[in-house]
Design a protein around this motif. Structure first.
Motif, PDB file in Angstrom:
ATOM      1  N   LYS A  66       0.724  -1.333  -0.325  1.00 39.86           N
ATOM      2  CA  LYS A  66       0.068   0.000  -0.324  1.00 39.86           C
ATOM      3  C   LYS A  66       0.732   1.054   0.411  1.00 39.86           C
ATOM      4  CE  LYS A  66      -0.614   0.551   5.083  1.00 39.86           C
ATOM      5  NZ  LYS A  66      -1.530   0.573   6.274  1.00 39.86           N
ATOM      6  N   LYS A  67       0.653   2.505  -0.412  1.00 40.14           N
ATOM      7  CA  LYS A  67       0.869   3.619  -0.658  1.00 40.14           C
ATOM      8  C   LYS A  67       1.467   3.944   1.286  1.00 40.14           C
ATOM      9  CE  LYS A  67       0.145   8.734  -2.149  1.00 40.14           C
ATOM     10  NZ  LYS A  67       2.184   8.648  -2.217  1.00 40.14           N
TER      11      LYS A  67
ATOM     12  N   CYS B 203       6.465   6.123  -2.658  1.00 44.08           N
ATOM     13  CA  CYS B 203       6.997   4.384  -1.954  1.00 44.08           C
ATOM     14  C   CYS B 203       5.730   3.367  -1.533  1.00 44.08           C
ATOM     15  CB  CYS B 203       7.301   5.875  -0.776  1.00 44.08           C
ATOM     16  SG  CYS B 203       8.163   6.161  -1.500  1.00 44.08           S
ATOM     17  N   GLU B 204       6.339   2.788  -1.119  1.00 39.16           N
ATOM     18  CA  GLU B 204       5.023   1.391  -0.917  1.00 39.16           C
ATOM     19  C   GLU B 204       5.725   0.927   0.057  1.00 39.16           C
ATOM     20  OE1 GLU B 204       2.217   0.225  -4.890  1.00 39.16           O
ATOM     21  OE2 GLU B 204       4.073  -1.705  -4.023  1.00 39.16           O
ATOM     22  N   ARG B 205       4.609   0.431   1.531  1.00 38.89           N
ATOM     23  CA  ARG B 205       5.190  -0.501   2.288  1.00 38.89           C
ATOM     24  C   ARG B 205       4.060  -1.615   2.444  1.00 38.89           C
ATOM     25  NH1 ARG B 205       4.207   1.526   8.309  1.00 38.89           N
ATOM     26  NH2 ARG B 205       4.368  -0.490   8.267  1.00 38.89           N
ATOM     27  N   THR B 206       4.307  -2.941   3.508  1.00 42.54           N
ATOM     28  CA  THR B 206       3.429  -3.624   3.836  1.00 42.54           C
ATOM     29  C   THR B 206       3.291  -3.443   5.755  1.00 42.54           C
ATOM     30  OG1 THR B 206       5.501  -5.629   4.121  1.00 42.54           O
ATOM     31  CG2 THR B 206       4.490  -4.886   1.697  1.00 42.54           C
ATOM     32  N   GLY B 207       3.085  -4.810   6.235  1.00 41.40           N
ATOM     33  CA  GLY B 207       3.108  -4.460   7.372  1.00 41.40           C
ATOM     34  C   GLY B 207       4.087  -4.536   8.154  1.00 41.40           C
ATOM     35  N   ALA B 208       5.430  -5.317   7.368  1.00 39.19           N
ATOM     36  CA  ALA B 208       6.946  -5.249   7.850  1.00 39.19           C
ATOM     37  C   ALA B 208       7.819  -4.993   6.211  1.00 39.19           C
ATOM     38  CB  ALA B 208       7.233  -7.196   8.117  1.00 39.19           C
ATOM     39  N   ALA B 209       7.665  -4.503   5.856  1.00 39.55           N
ATOM     40  CA  ALA B 209       8.232  -3.689   4.921  1.00 39.55           C
ATOM     41  C   ALA B 209       8.149  -2.829   3.739  1.00 39.55           C
ATOM     42  CB  ALA B 209       8.451  -5.253   3.925  1.00 39.55           C
TER      43      ALA B 209
ATOM     44  N   HIS C 147       6.900 -10.164   2.056  1.00 40.76           N
ATOM     45  CA  HIS C 147       7.310  -8.442   2.408  1.00 40.76           C
ATOM     46  C   HIS C 147       8.066  -8.276   1.420  1.00 40.76           C
ATOM     47  CE1 HIS C 147       4.462  -8.577   5.849  1.00 40.76           C
ATOM     48  NE2 HIS C 147       5.015  -9.568   5.726  1.00 40.76           N
ATOM     49  N   GLY C 148       9.241  -8.204   1.314  1.00 48.32           N
ATOM     50  CA  GLY C 148       9.936  -8.268   0.188  1.00 48.32           C
ATOM     51  C   GLY C 148       9.312  -8.326  -1.520  1.00 48.32           C
ATOM     52  N   ALA C 149       9.200  -9.497  -1.759  1.00 48.19           N
ATOM     53  CA  ALA C 149       8.812  -9.866  -2.833  1.00 48.19           C
ATOM     54  C   ALA C 149       7.808  -9.476  -2.965  1.00 48.19           C
ATOM     55  CB  ALA C 149       8.173 -11.646  -3.210  1.00 48.19           C
ATOM     56  N   ALA C 150       6.595  -8.980  -2.242  1.00 52.20           N
ATOM     57  CA  ALA C 150       5.429  -8.489  -3.159  1.00 52.20           C
ATOM     58  C   ALA C 150       5.827  -7.067  -3.303  1.00 52.20           C
ATOM     59  CB  ALA C 150       4.580  -8.497  -2.293  1.00 52.20           C
ATOM     60  N   LEU C 151       6.523  -6.073  -2.533  1.00 51.36           N
ATOM     61  CA  LEU C 151       6.733  -5.177  -2.797  1.00 51.36           C
ATOM     62  C   LEU C 151       7.506  -5.096  -4.119  1.00 51.36           C
ATOM     63  CD1 LEU C 151       8.021  -3.574   0.543  1.00 51.36           C
ATOM     64  CD2 LEU C 151       5.806  -2.415  -0.844  1.00 51.36           C
ATOM     65  N   LEU C 152       8.290  -6.036  -4.256  1.00 50.59           N
ATOM     66  CA  LEU C 152       9.404  -5.945  -5.643  1.00 50.59           C
ATOM     67  C   LEU C 152       8.150  -5.770  -6.749  1.00 50.59           C
ATOM     68  CD1 LEU C 152      12.123  -5.473  -6.751  1.00 50.59           C
ATOM     69  CD2 LEU C 152      12.351  -7.908  -6.697  1.00 50.59           C
ATOM     70  N   ARG C 153       7.417  -7.159  -6.737  1.00 50.79           N
ATOM     71  CA  ARG C 153       6.408  -7.595  -7.822  1.00 50.79           C
ATOM     72  C   ARG C 153       5.742  -6.027  -8.044  1.00 50.79           C
ATOM     73  NH1 ARG C 153       5.741 -12.730  -5.035  1.00 50.79           N
ATOM     74  NH2 ARG C 153       6.791 -14.296  -5.846  1.00 50.79           N
ATOM     75  N   SER C 154       5.475  -4.935  -6.906  1.00 54.17           N
ATOM     76  CA  SER C 154       5.004  -4.182  -7.064  1.00 54.17           C
ATOM     77  C   SER C 154       5.093  -2.919  -8.066  1.00 54.17           C
ATOM     78  CB  SER C 154       3.581  -3.741  -6.200  1.00 54.17           C
ATOM     79  OG  SER C 154       3.442  -2.436  -6.690  1.00 54.17           O
ATOM     80  N   GLY C 155       6.387  -3.197  -7.985  1.00 51.67           N
ATOM     81  CA  GLY C 155       6.973  -1.459  -8.775  1.00 51.67           C
ATOM     82  C   GLY C 155       7.607  -1.829  -9.831  1.00 51.67           C
ATOM     83  N   LEU C 156       7.369  -3.958 -10.097  1.00 51.59           N
ATOM     84  CA  LEU C 156       8.124  -3.834 -11.275  1.00 51.59           C
ATOM     85  C   LEU C 156       7.070  -4.366 -12.399  1.00 51.59           C
ATOM     86  CD1 LEU C 156      10.481  -6.763 -10.417  1.00 51.59           C
ATOM     87  CD2 LEU C 156      11.402  -4.752 -10.796  1.00 51.59           C
TER      88      LEU C 156
END
Length: 203
Positions: free
Chosen positions: A8-9, A64-70, A137-146
């Motif tokens: 999420k943003k 900038c995006e975040r999850t609950g732990a990244a 968490h990291g993979a989800a953020l990376l996929r979002s940006g990619l």
């Protein structure tokens, strides 16, 4: 209990939380240990460092995006110049880094000289709390940006100073462009580039 890993943003209100998460994520990063060599003060220093660059730079000129732990900070094409620290930010970072500030400035200049000249998305920071490792968490953020970069047909660029992270990025299509030895006896930096994914036929 698992922590939600849906990106999420990130907003300015998230600054302290993001600072804590990234301080944990980068505690064993060779470059950050070089900037913050003191074990006792490292967590506090890293938290202030990441909160500062988030609130003063990337929250205004990046995505900038975040999850609950990244958290992840991206810089879109055309915004690279704006995302460079201004005088006020440099002053604040110098206070945080203390006598390591000159080494920091040298490292930033060395890394900037390796960046591509073509339009691209830049992954400036990505990290996850080690306590949530394996939850994606990291993979989800990376996929979002990619996905955003792929939609624009643009490559992605990053630098890593942690050898153990290279296979993770390679799994997502990144290729190391070589090695950069940071000045002043600093660690090795690996610039990495990822070509945009092919677009489906007819798109």
């Amino acid at each position: 209990m698992s922590i939600p890993n849906t990106p999420k943003k990130a907003t300015i209100d998230d600054a302290s939380s993001i600072g804590r998460i990234l301080a944990l994520a980068f505690d064993d990063d060779p470059m950050m240990r070089w900037f913050f060599p003191g074990e006792a003060a490292r967590a506090a220093g890293l938290g202030r460092y990441f909160s500062t660059i988030f609130t003063r730079q990337y929250a205004h000129h990046g995505v900038c995006e975040r999850t609950g732990a990244a958290a992840a900070f991206w810089v879109p094409p055309g915004a690279q110049d704006k995302a460079v620290p201004d005088a006020g930010t440099i002053g604040e970072l110098s206070e945080i880094l203390g006598d390591r500030a000159p080494l920091f400035r040298q490292a930033v200049e060395a890394a900037a000289g390796e960046g591509p000249q073509e339009p691209h998305w830049y992954l400036a920071v990505i990290g996850a709390d080690p306590a949530a490792r394996g939850e994606g968490h990291g993979a989800a953020l990376l996929r979002s940006g990619l996905a955003t970069a792929d939609a624009a047909g643009l490559p992605v660029y990053l630098e890593s100073s942690k050898p153990a992270n290279l296979p993770f990025y390679e799994h997502f299509g990144f290729t190391a462009l070589g090695e950069v030895q940071l000045p002043g006896g600093g660690p090795t930096l690996w610039p990495m580039r990822r070509e945009p994914a092919p677009r489906p036929a007819g798109v």
